[in-house]
Design an enzyme around this catalytic site. Structure first.
Site, mmCIF file in Angstrom:
data_model
loop_
_atom_site.group_PDB
_atom_site.id
_atom_site.type_symbol
_atom_site.label_atom_id
_atom_site.label_comp_id
_atom_site.label_asym_id
_atom_site.label_seq_id
_atom_site.Cartn_x
_atom_site.Cartn_y
_atom_site.Cartn_z
ATOM 1 N N CYS A 128 45.708 26.807 49.911
ATOM 2 C CA CYS A 128 45.028 26.125 48.800
ATOM 3 C C CYS A 128 43.965 27.003 48.143
ATOM 4 O O CYS A 128 43.992 27.224 46.926
ATOM 5 C CB CYS A 128 44.433 24.813 49.298
ATOM 6 S SG CYS A 128 43.516 24.926 50.827
HETATM 7 N N1 LIG Z 1 45.348 20.153 54.085
HETATM 8 C C1 LIG Z 1 45.411 21.015 53.098
HETATM 9 O O1 LIG Z 1 44.620 20.958 52.125
HETATM 10 C C2 LIG Z 1 46.444 22.087 53.106
HETATM 11 C C3 LIG Z 1 47.237 22.291 54.226
HETATM 12 N N2 LIG Z 1 48.166 23.297 54.211
HETATM 13 C C4 LIG Z 1 49.020 23.531 55.387
HETATM 14 O O2 LIG Z 1 50.002 22.493 55.400
HETATM 15 C C5 LIG Z 1 50.339 22.156 56.750
HETATM 16 C C6 LIG Z 1 50.086 20.662 56.954
HETATM 17 O O3 LIG Z 1 48.733 20.443 56.683
HETATM 18 P P1 LIG Z 1 48.120 18.967 56.849
HETATM 19 O O4 LIG Z 1 49.070 17.954 56.329
HETATM 20 O O5 LIG Z 1 46.738 19.008 56.315
HETATM 21 O O6 LIG Z 1 48.086 18.862 58.440
HETATM 22 P P2 LIG Z 1 47.873 17.540 59.322
HETATM 23 O O7 LIG Z 1 47.149 17.948 60.548
HETATM 24 O O8 LIG Z 1 47.309 16.476 58.467
HETATM 25 O O9 LIG Z 1 49.389 17.138 59.728
HETATM 26 C C7 LIG Z 1 50.097 17.890 60.640
HETATM 27 C C8 LIG Z 1 51.493 17.292 60.725
HETATM 28 O O10 LIG Z 1 52.220 18.003 61.717
HETATM 29 C C9 LIG Z 1 52.608 17.116 62.784
HETATM 30 N N3 LIG Z 1 52.374 17.859 64.019
HETATM 31 C C10 LIG Z 1 51.179 18.291 64.485
HETATM 32 N N4 LIG Z 1 51.340 18.987 65.626
HETATM 33 C C11 LIG Z 1 52.681 18.984 65.872
HETATM 34 C C12 LIG Z 1 53.499 19.526 66.912
HETATM 35 N N5 LIG Z 1 52.960 20.224 67.918
HETATM 36 N N6 LIG Z 1 54.826 19.338 66.843
HETATM 37 C C13 LIG Z 1 55.372 18.637 65.824
HETATM 38 N N7 LIG Z 1 54.657 18.094 64.811
HETATM 39 C C14 LIG Z 1 53.334 18.274 64.846
HETATM 40 C C15 LIG Z 1 51.762 15.881 62.644
HETATM 41 O O11 LIG Z 1 52.501 14.701 62.976
HETATM 42 P P3 LIG Z 1 52.580 14.112 64.484
HETATM 43 O O12 LIG Z 1 51.374 14.566 65.215
HETATM 44 O O13 LIG Z 1 52.647 12.611 64.269
HETATM 45 O O14 LIG Z 1 53.873 14.664 65.042
HETATM 46 C C16 LIG Z 1 51.504 15.845 61.124
HETATM 47 O O15 LIG Z 1 52.626 15.226 60.516
HETATM 48 C C17 LIG Z 1 49.475 23.054 57.628
HETATM 49 O O16 LIG Z 1 50.173 24.223 57.977
HETATM 50 C C18 LIG Z 1 48.314 23.417 56.715
HETATM 51 O O17 LIG Z 1 47.740 24.639 57.124
HETATM 52 C C19 LIG Z 1 48.376 24.102 53.122
HETATM 53 C C20 LIG Z 1 47.614 23.916 51.993
HETATM 54 C C21 LIG Z 1 46.591 22.917 51.911
HETATM 55 C C1 LIG Z 2 38.574 22.850 54.886
HETATM 56 C C2 LIG Z 2 39.634 23.668 55.586
HETATM 57 O O1 LIG Z 2 39.659 23.759 56.798
HETATM 58 N N1 LIG Z 2 40.558 24.257 54.839
HETATM 59 C C3 LIG Z 2 41.619 25.074 55.434
HETATM 60 C C4 LIG Z 2 42.646 25.389 54.358
HETATM 61 C C5 LIG Z 2 44.009 24.809 54.762
HETATM 62 C C6 LIG Z 2 45.156 25.527 54.174
HETATM 63 O O2 LIG Z 2 45.246 25.923 53.040
HETATM 64 O O3 LIG Z 2 46.170 25.690 55.007
HETATM 65 P P1 LIG Z 2 46.745 27.044 55.635
HETATM 66 O O4 LIG Z 2 46.069 27.159 56.942
HETATM 67 O O5 LIG Z 2 48.207 26.719 55.686
HETATM 68 O O6 LIG Z 2 46.453 28.165 54.716
HETATM 69 C C7 LIG Z 2 41.094 26.389 56.009
HETATM 70 O O7 LIG Z 2 40.101 26.906 55.509
HETATM 71 O O8 LIG Z 2 41.796 26.891 56.897
#
Ligand SMILES: NC(=O)C1=CN([C@@H]2O[C@H](COP(=O)(O)OP(=O)(O)OC[C@H]3O[C@@H](n4cnc5c(N)ncnc54)[C@H](OP(=O)(O)O)[C@@H]3O)[C@@H](O)[C@H]2O)C=CC1
Ligand SMILES: CC(=O)N[C@@H](CCC(=O)OP(=O)(O)O)C(=O)O
Length: 314
Positions: A128
């Site tokens: 992000c």
């Molecule tokens: N949040 C953000 O702003 C952004 C996030 N990302 C990336 O996107 C991805 C998802 O982020 P986000 O939605 O915030 O993460 P969350 O922690 O909110 O969700 C993680 C998801 O993965 C599942 N999960 C967690 N651990 C495991 C495991 N060991 N095995 C299988 N499933 C698992 C969880 O479901 P359950 O535990 O029910 O199985 C949940 O659905 C990450 O890689 C993050 O770095 C990228 C850009 C922006």
């Molecule tokens: C507030 C906060 O924790 N933000 C996350 C950004 C998450 C993200 O972009 O996900 P990836 O790890 O897939 O790049 C961080 O700085 O790691």
């Protein structure tokens, strides 16, 4: 003809946004959504059919013969799904929202407004903050003379649903938390893809979603301040006029403009007195242009659909 889609990591913040967008997408059909915690429960946000969360392993995913697998798992967990799909050499397209494949040359790094699209069945979605930094710098990439410094602040949804200091309401109340002030993954990611020297200072705050990022960019010496500003402003206007999701404006970008929006805002171009430094701001919703809506842009491009399919109604 629908695109049979499996979403792994469907319970997360990003997964939830993806389910909402897929529900409105004319071609994507969600055939399975994985969550260990919600296994057996109805996927209530998905409106096209009655779907229930499952706890899917890679073998079960491959058995569904999906056209598309979206991985929205925490960093470090994509490999078991990718390796099995690779081994089965089925024609499934994979898009990974984590950082796991962002440095892999065999994967297309999908930031459509910065890097030209390449047809690929392996797509890595940018981070992000990394998206915001690259949107700030791309139009003047060839004018950069030295180290770029970026200050970013994110809502706590950026830290995901797994409890940590960065999404702890107690610690965040009336507070702003600096973290990972050296070698943040996005600093490495942007340095790698832009090939420029970038230093990044992330912060997290108590609001839920949205990123505001300010980049300070040292520029090769301009001839005159007014000429430099006109030339730089023209570059940004030209670069983003063909990209519907990016709004370029004179005023600094604000988070209130982008919350729950699929695109980003770039603005606030400001040159230092001697024209040697340019400041520029970018705001975007970390869960949308920072993740889910950007992923759908990339999916549309991968399946040769209009880039904004499923993203125009907001
Ligand atoms: N949040 C953000 O702003 C952004 C996030 N990302 C990336 O996107 C991805 C998802 O982020 P986000 O939605 O915030 O993460 P969350 O922690 O909110 O969700 C993680 C998801 O993965 C599942 N999960 C967690 N651990 C495991 C495991 N060991 N095995 C299988 N499933 C698992 C969880 O479901 P359950 O535990 O029910 O199985 C949940 O659905 C990450 O890689 C993050 O770095 C990228 C850009 C922006
Ligand atoms: C507030 C906060 O924790 N933000 C996350 C950004 C998450 C993200 O972009 O996900 P990836 O790890 O897939 O790049 C961080 O700085 O790691």
């Amino acid at each position: 003809m629908s695109i049979k889609t499996v979403l792994i990591g469907a319970r997360g913040y990003v997964g939830a946004e993806l389910i909402s967008i897929i529900s409105r997408h004319s071609k994507l059909e969600l055939i399975a959504a994985s969550s260990r915690e919600l296994d057996g429960q109805r996927v209530s946000q998905y409106s096209k059919s009655e779907l229930y969360y499952q706890n899917l392993n890679p073998q079960e995913v491959v058995a569904l013969s999906p056209d598309l697998v979206i991985l929205a798992l925490p960093n470090g967990l994509a490999k078991s799904f990718v390796d099995l799909i690779d081994d089965e050499s089925i024609s499934t397209t994979i898009i990974d929202l984590s950082a796991d494949y962002r440095f892999d040359p065999n994967w297309h790094y999908g930031l459509p407004e910065v890097y030209s699209h390449k047809v690929s069945k392996r797509i890595s979605n940018p981070g992000c903050y990394a998206t915001a930094m690259q949107l700030c710098v791309a139009p003047v990439q060839d004018l950069v003379a030295g180290r770029i410094s970026c200050f970013g602040i994110s809502g706590y949804s950026g830290a995901g649903t797994s409890p940590s200091d960065k999404n702890n309401p107690e610690l965040l109340r009336d507070n702003i938390m600096p973290y990972s002030l050296a070698n943040h993954l996005h600093e490495q990611e942007v340095t790698h893809h832009l090939g420029l020297d970038i230093k990044f200072s992330p912060h997290v705050a108590q609001y839920f979603r949205g990123i505001c990022l300010t980049a300070h960019i040292p520029l090769k010496k301009p001839t005159s301040l007014s000429e430099a500003f006109k030339a730089v402003e023209h570059r940004y206007a030209e670069h983003y006029k063909k990209n519907e999701l990016i709004q370029f404006q004179a005023k600094p970008a604000q988070i209130s403009q982008v919350v729950n929006q699929y695109g980003a805002v770039v603005g606030g171009l400001t040159l230092s007195g001697d024209g040697s430094h340019l400041a520029v701001t970018c705001t975007l919703d970390n869960l949308l242009k920072g993740a889910a809506s950007q992923a759908v842009q990339n999916i549309n491009l991968a399946f040769e659909l209009p880039q904004l399919e499923g993203l125009s109604t907001q």
